[in-house]
Enzyme design. Structure first.
Site, short mmCIF file in Angstrom:
data_model
loop_
_atom_site.label_atom_id
_atom_site.label_comp_id
_atom_site.label_asym_id
_atom_site.label_seq_id
_atom_site.Cartn_x
_atom_site.Cartn_y
_atom_site.Cartn_z
N ASP A 32 0.84 -1.20 0.00
CA ASP A 32 0.00 0.00 0.00
C ASP A 32 0.88 1.25 0.00
O ASP A 32 1.64 1.48 0.95
CB ASP A 32 -0.89 -0.02 1.24
N ASP A 33 0.79 2.05 -1.06
CA ASP A 33 1.55 3.30 -1.19
C ASP A 33 3.05 3.07 -1.32
O ASP A 33 3.86 3.94 -0.96
CB ASP A 33 1.29 4.23 0.01
N CYS A 70 -5.94 3.60 -3.97
CA CYS A 70 -6.18 2.28 -3.38
C CYS A 70 -7.48 1.57 -3.76
O CYS A 70 -7.45 0.48 -4.33
CB CYS A 70 -6.04 2.35 -1.86
N ARG A 74 -7.89 -1.86 -6.04
CA ARG A 74 -8.35 -3.13 -5.47
C ARG A 74 -9.55 -3.68 -6.23
O ARG A 74 -9.68 -4.89 -6.41
CB ARG A 74 -8.67 -2.93 -3.99
N LYS A 127 -6.14 -5.56 4.18
CA LYS A 127 -7.02 -4.46 3.77
C LYS A 127 -7.95 -4.89 2.63
O LYS A 127 -7.50 -5.48 1.66
CB LYS A 127 -6.16 -3.27 3.34
N HIS A 129 -11.42 -2.77 1.52
CA HIS A 129 -11.66 -1.43 0.99
C HIS A 129 -12.52 -1.37 -0.27
O HIS A 129 -12.48 -0.40 -1.01
CB HIS A 129 -10.31 -0.72 0.73
N HIS A 210 1.80 2.51 3.94
CA HIS A 210 0.86 3.64 3.98
C HIS A 210 1.00 4.42 5.29
O HIS A 210 1.28 3.83 6.33
CB HIS A 210 -0.56 3.07 3.86
N ASP A 316 -0.34 -0.85 -4.86
CA ASP A 316 -1.64 -0.36 -5.33
C ASP A 316 -1.56 0.99 -6.02
O ASP A 316 -2.48 1.38 -6.75
CB ASP A 316 -2.65 -0.30 -4.17
N ASN A 317 -0.50 1.74 -5.81
CA ASN A 317 -0.31 3.03 -6.48
C ASN A 317 1.11 3.51 -6.19
O ASN A 317 1.85 2.86 -5.46
CB ASN A 317 -1.33 4.08 -6.01
N LYS A 363 0.95 9.28 -6.34
CA LYS A 363 -0.36 8.65 -6.15
C LYS A 363 -1.48 9.63 -6.54
O LYS A 363 -1.40 10.82 -6.27
CB LYS A 363 -0.48 8.27 -4.66
#
Length: 541
Positions: A32-33, A70, A74, A127, A129, A210, A316-317, A363
């Protein structure tokens, strides 16, 4: 004797055929991130030995795309659909249209739903989301084993599960740190199914690295002093390493610095110390993520579950530009030193400038720095060791890849609902043959809160909200998007823009001006938080 020999040969042949037909386990790991250059295998100084091992024994791609943020990522990752088609066109907020409802629709099947119907055991930890309105929680969308199994945490867009215990100084303990909890719950699931013969699909969705920047004290200590030289020097070091290992071309020209980037040498001594500490914590989060993956690999091997397993890792990004001092009530939430559980700090665009080396932007943007992810695929005896390919894959490609590998059929209807056709292509030719990239005549497309992009072949079209002006880049000659050549290529701009609007219509994408008044106030502030003030913000040391 002859009959016995024939019987033994026949039995051995049947056993060999069954072994050959044995379907693989599949593990999908999402960070994540995490920026493009935040792993050792992609140029980082951060120690990531376990992911580097997977890269050395597997395959890396130079171009693998996500959806820049995110929840939309996903949605596409789990369904093989563009995010609008899956119902998550904006974020995890309901903006009043089916393509923007903020959670997965029933027409877009998850990987777990399809593989479960094909006999796979399905597990997820971390996660989620992509649920909302009491619908589309992981246990409703095909997963047999789920952590955390409660509505609030399952759909959290925040960095994760609250740490239960801290040491005397307020740093999280290894036993209760969210990264370790996510992996160890996945390991517990794997232990519970190790006696079963059915293959499994594990979706391991980490919340690291993140914000907020929080990590165990001993992990942070590993990076003491490492970032005292500042983000420009770190970016130059990463760029050099990327060229040496072949992740980027030796003659590549990196993107230029943003006008509002802080100059490290103009910061005060105290400011530099505070910013360096932030990156020490971020590096510790990446390190702990890698260590937890090492723990997973060790356990899989111990359980006899590692053989015949495909492992895919991505982010994710790109690394984020948001500044928590100015957004998400950051100033009021920040009551502890950086790295402690009371801290509410972000990496922000200064260090993300290094994390996204060599690319432009961050992002939420559709430049390469927002959408190009590190990608590692590991599958012994099927994926050649140590390869680096151009790739040009996309998260919509993973579902069809897994279905082909699992010999699973994607149904035309499911539970009396007609399903959306898969949008991507199987990556197996890319992963297991000499193919260097995915051929895709129709191109790839992005839209996120008015930020738009289209890519066909070497050409990429980009516009950034609130502007509607198209920029054009030749990614073969200029992969870091330093030269807008739209003015000299009107025909190419016309071709790609027409392709974009055709895709937008097919996926129920609307002009963001029609939705802007429905955008939550917090997300409007998110945009403003990415623009820095002249002076460095104060935060707790």
């Amino acid at each position: 004797m002859k009959k016995i020999l024939i019987y033994l040969i026949t039995a051995a042949s049947i056993h060999f055929v069954k072994a050959q037909e044995q379907r693989p386990n599949i593990i999908l790991i999402l960070a994540d991130d995490l920026g493009y250059s935040d792993l050792g295998a992609y140029g980082s100084e951060i120690e990531t030995p376990n992911l580097d091992r997977l890269a050395k024994e597997g395959l890396r791609l130079r171009e693998f795309y996500n959806n820049s943020i995110c929840a939309p990522t996903r949605a596409s990752l789990l369904t093989g659909q563009y995010q609008h088609k899956a119902g998550v066109g904006y974020f995890s907020n309901d903006l009043g249209l089916p393509a923007y409802q903020g959670y997965l629709n029933k027409e877009s099947l998850t990987i777990a739903e399809v593989l479960k119907e094909s006999g796979y055991i399905t597990l997820t930890s971390g996660k989620w989301h992509v649920s909302g309105n009491g619908q589309s929680y992981p246990w409703q969308r095909g997963f047999d084993y789920v952590y955390p199994r409660d509505d609030k945490n399952a759909n959290s867009g925040a960095p994760g599960l609250k740490t239960a215990k801290t040491d005397a100084e307020g740093y999280p303990t290894q036993e209760t740190f969210s990264t370790n909890l996510i992996t160890r719950n996945a390991i517990g699931f794997l232990d519970s199914i190790k006696s079963k013969k059915d293959p499994f699909f594990l979706y391991l969705a980490h919340t690291a690295p993140h914000w907020p920047l929080v990590a165990p004290k001993e992990d942070i200590a590993r990076f003491k002093g490492r970032y005292d030289k500042g983000w420009t020097a770190i970016r130059e070091e990463r760029l050099k390493k990327q060229k040496e290992i072949g992740v980027i071309p030796a003659d590549l020209i990196p993107s230029t610095v943003d006008a509002d980037q802080y100059a490290w040498d103009k910061l005060s001594f105290d400011q530099r110390a505070l910013w360096a500490k932030k990156m020490e914590v971020f590096a510790a989060m990446v390190y702990r993520l890698d260590q937890s993956i090492g723990e997973l690999l060790t356990h899989l091997e111990k359980n006899g579950q590692l053989d015949n397993t495909l492992i895919v890792f991505l982010s994710d990004n790109g690394a984020p530009a948001e500044d928590l001092v100015k957004w998400h009530h950051g100033a009021s939430k920040n009551y502890g030193s950086v790295g402690t559980v009371g801290s509410y700090e972000s990496q922000s665009k200064n260090w993300s400038y290094a994390s996204n080396t060599p690319f432009k932007a961050f992002k939420d943007y559709t430049y390469e720095g927002g959408i190009n992810s590190p990608f590692i695929a590991w599958f012994p005896k099927q994926i050649q060791q140590g390869g680096i390919k151009q790739g040009t894959g996309h998260i919509i490609d993973l579902a069809p890849t897994f279905y082909e590998l699992a010999k699973a059929t994607y149904p035309a209807s499911f539970k009396d609902t007609k399903t959306n056709a898969l949008a991507g292509k199987s990556l197996l030719p890319l992963l297991t043959s000499n193919d260097q990239h995915v051929d895709r005549e129709e191109g790839l497309f992005w839209e996120r809160a008015g930020n738009r992009a289209a890519r066909i072949g070497k050409w990429k079209l980009v516009s950034t909200w609130p502007s509607y002006k198209w920029e054009l880049y030749n990614l073969e000659a200029d992969p870091t998007e330093t030269k807008d050549v739209a003015a000299h290529n009107h025909q190419v701009v016309s071709q790609l823009s027409q392709a974009y609007f055709k895709w937008a219509k097919q996926n129920s994408v609307v002009d963001f001006a029609e939705l802007e008044d429905k955008e939550p106030a917090m997300m409007k502030e998110f945009r403003k938080s990415k623009i820095q003030e002249i002076e460095a913000p104060a935060f707790r040391f």
